[in-house]
Design a protein around this motif. Structure first.
Motif, PDB file in Angstrom:
ATOM      1  N   LEU A  54       0.837  -1.204   0.000  1.00  0.00           N
ATOM      2  CA  LEU A  54       0.000   0.000   0.000  1.00  0.00           C
ATOM      3  C   LEU A  54       0.869   1.250   0.000  1.00  0.00           C
ATOM      4  O   LEU A  54       0.583   2.218  -0.728  1.00  0.00           O
ATOM      5  CB  LEU A  54      -0.927   0.015   1.216  1.00  0.00           C
ATOM      6  N   PHE A  55       1.936   1.246   0.770  1.00  0.00           N
ATOM      7  CA  PHE A  55       2.846   2.390   0.771  1.00  0.00           C
ATOM      8  C   PHE A  55       3.481   2.588  -0.609  1.00  0.00           C
ATOM      9  O   PHE A  55       3.626   3.715  -1.088  1.00  0.00           O
ATOM     10  CB  PHE A  55       3.946   2.205   1.818  1.00  0.00           C
ATOM     11  N   GLU A  56       3.858   1.490  -1.250  1.00  0.00           N
ATOM     12  CA  GLU A  56       4.451   1.570  -2.583  1.00  0.00           C
ATOM     13  C   GLU A  56       3.444   2.135  -3.582  1.00  0.00           C
ATOM     14  O   GLU A  56       3.799   2.958  -4.434  1.00  0.00           O
ATOM     15  CB  GLU A  56       4.912   0.178  -3.033  1.00  0.00           C
ATOM     16  N   LEU A  57       2.206   1.689  -3.478  1.00  0.00           N
ATOM     17  CA  LEU A  57       1.156   2.162  -4.380  1.00  0.00           C
ATOM     18  C   LEU A  57       0.905   3.652  -4.205  1.00  0.00           C
ATOM     19  O   LEU A  57       0.720   4.393  -5.182  1.00  0.00           O
ATOM     20  CB  LEU A  57      -0.120   1.356  -4.121  1.00  0.00           C
ATOM     21  N   ALA A  58       0.904   4.117  -2.952  1.00  0.00           N
ATOM     22  CA  ALA A  58       0.550   5.507  -2.650  1.00  0.00           C
ATOM     23  C   ALA A  58       1.704   6.492  -2.842  1.00  0.00           C
ATOM     24  O   ALA A  58       1.466   7.684  -3.065  1.00  0.00           O
ATOM     25  CB  ALA A  58       0.030   5.602  -1.218  1.00  0.00           C
ATOM     26  N   ALA A  59       2.927   6.007  -2.769  1.00  0.00           N
ATOM     27  CA  ALA A  59       4.108   6.888  -2.765  1.00  0.00           C
ATOM     28  C   ALA A  59       4.135   7.921  -3.891  1.00  0.00           C
ATOM     29  O   ALA A  59       4.430   9.103  -3.648  1.00  0.00           O
ATOM     30  CB  ALA A  59       5.379   6.050  -2.768  1.00  0.00           C
ATOM     31  N   PRO A  60       3.831   7.544  -5.140  1.00  0.00           N
ATOM     32  CA  PRO A  60       3.904   8.542  -6.227  1.00  0.00           C
ATOM     33  C   PRO A  60       2.916   9.703  -6.060  1.00  0.00           C
ATOM     34  O   PRO A  60       3.118  10.764  -6.664  1.00  0.00           O
ATOM     35  CB  PRO A  60       3.555   7.717  -7.467  1.00  0.00           C
ATOM     36  N   PHE A  61       1.880   9.535  -5.244  1.00  0.00           N
ATOM     37  CA  PHE A  61       0.850  10.553  -5.096  1.00  0.00           C
ATOM     38  C   PHE A  61       1.074  11.465  -3.884  1.00  0.00           C
ATOM     39  O   PHE A  61       0.394  12.478  -3.735  1.00  0.00           O
ATOM     40  CB  PHE A  61      -0.523   9.878  -4.973  1.00  0.00           C
ATOM     41  N   ASN A  62       2.022  11.089  -3.034  1.00  0.00           N
ATOM     42  CA  ASN A  62       2.365  11.867  -1.843  1.00  0.00           C
ATOM     43  C   ASN A  62       1.136  12.292  -1.035  1.00  0.00           C
ATOM     44  O   ASN A  62       0.928  13.472  -0.737  1.00  0.00           O
ATOM     45  CB  ASN A  62       3.167  13.122  -2.234  1.00  0.00           C
ATOM     46  N   PRO A  63       0.289  11.335  -0.655  1.00  0.00           N
ATOM     47  CA  PRO A  63      -0.912  11.672   0.103  1.00  0.00           C
ATOM     48  C   PRO A  63      -0.605  11.836   1.588  1.00  0.00           C
ATOM     49  O   PRO A  63       0.517  11.577   2.054  1.00  0.00           O
ATOM     50  CB  PRO A  63      -1.797  10.444  -0.112  1.00  0.00           C
TER      51      PRO A  63
END
Length: 254
Positions: free
Chosen positions: A118-127
């Motif tokens: 989940l962290f890998e998935l979200a990383a590009p979006f910097n949420p």
């Protein structure tokens, strides 16, 4: 700016998103003194895309929030992870849509996404990423790998848990846990019903227009959490009324 970091716009996962119900929630949020909140609907709720399709059709969007009757509504979602826990993700509406699409194959209990992934998935979006109700018995986030928990931006002091666990006890548990990981704590009502708004809120000392602004206020500790003196009665009444209305609404959709 009075802000709630954990809210829901639907009565339950099984019902359709209703603009009429959402407007009722907005009215209650304003009545409780809020200036804005994060809409962290469950990512595997029935027809998740309807939530933001409806908001797009009826409200203007500027910077990172919807302008809804004077309130700032920041898009988000609550994600289940395989290790057992709930994670709040707050981001721009397009980023929430993109992340939700990437989670399409992880919506069932047997297929929930692993925490590291989940962290890998979200990383590009910097949420903004918050660990929800870490001491809830059904989702004991505190039991997970500390190296993963360290990657969160904050932990959730949760209105529902303050009621069920006890205000003093839950605060002690959450603050002690967050301190060990050197992470801040933010307040979220976890409301699904209008009666629960205002059970606790965050007084942000700066006006926030973007997710980056929210993250900065949190990291700087530039806010204060307030717990309503009538939190227990608010949550108790909301829970009771939710059960009654949920049964009726789900019956209507059958």
């Amino acid at each position: 700016m009075n802000f709630d970091f954990h809210t829901h716009g639907k009565l339950s996962k099984k019902v359709d998103f209703s603009l009429e119900y959402f407007k009722k929630m907005i009215h209650s949020a304003k009545e409780s003194g809020l200036n804005g909140f994060a809409l962290t609907e469950h990512f595997n709720t029935h027809n998740f895309e309807d939530v933001y399709n409806t908001l797009d059709a009826h409200y203007s969007y500027t910077k990172n929030y919807y302008e809804v009757d004077g309130l700032k509504i920041f898009p988000g979602m609550e994600v289940d992870i395989r290790e057992v826990g709930h994670i709040l993700i707050i981001a721009d509406r397009m980023d929430i849509r993109a992340m939700r699409m990437l989670l399409e194959n992880y919506t069932s209990k047997e297929q929930f996404i692993p925490f590291p992934q989940l962290f890998e998935l979200a990383a590009p979006f910097n949420p903004l990423i918050i660990g929800a109700h870490p001491y809830r018995e059904s989702t004991p986030l505190y039991e997970l790998d500390p190296s993963l928990l360290q990657q969160l931006d904050a932990f959730d002091l949760n209105g529902k848990d303050l009621h069920s666990i006890g205000i003093e006890k839950n605060q002690e548990l959450v603050y002690r846990f967050a301190e060990k990981l050197n992470k801040p704590v933010v307040g979220g009502s976890d409301t699904h019903h209008s009666l629960q708004y205002g059970c606790l809120w965050n007084q942000l000392n700066k006006e926030c227009h973007t997710v980056k602004d929210l993250k900065k206020v949190i990291s700087n500790g530039d806010y204060t959490i307030h717990i309503a003196s009538d939190l227990d009665s608010r949550v108790k009444n909301a829970t009771k009324q939710k059960a009654i209305e949920k049964k009726a609404m789900e019956k209507q959709q059958v």
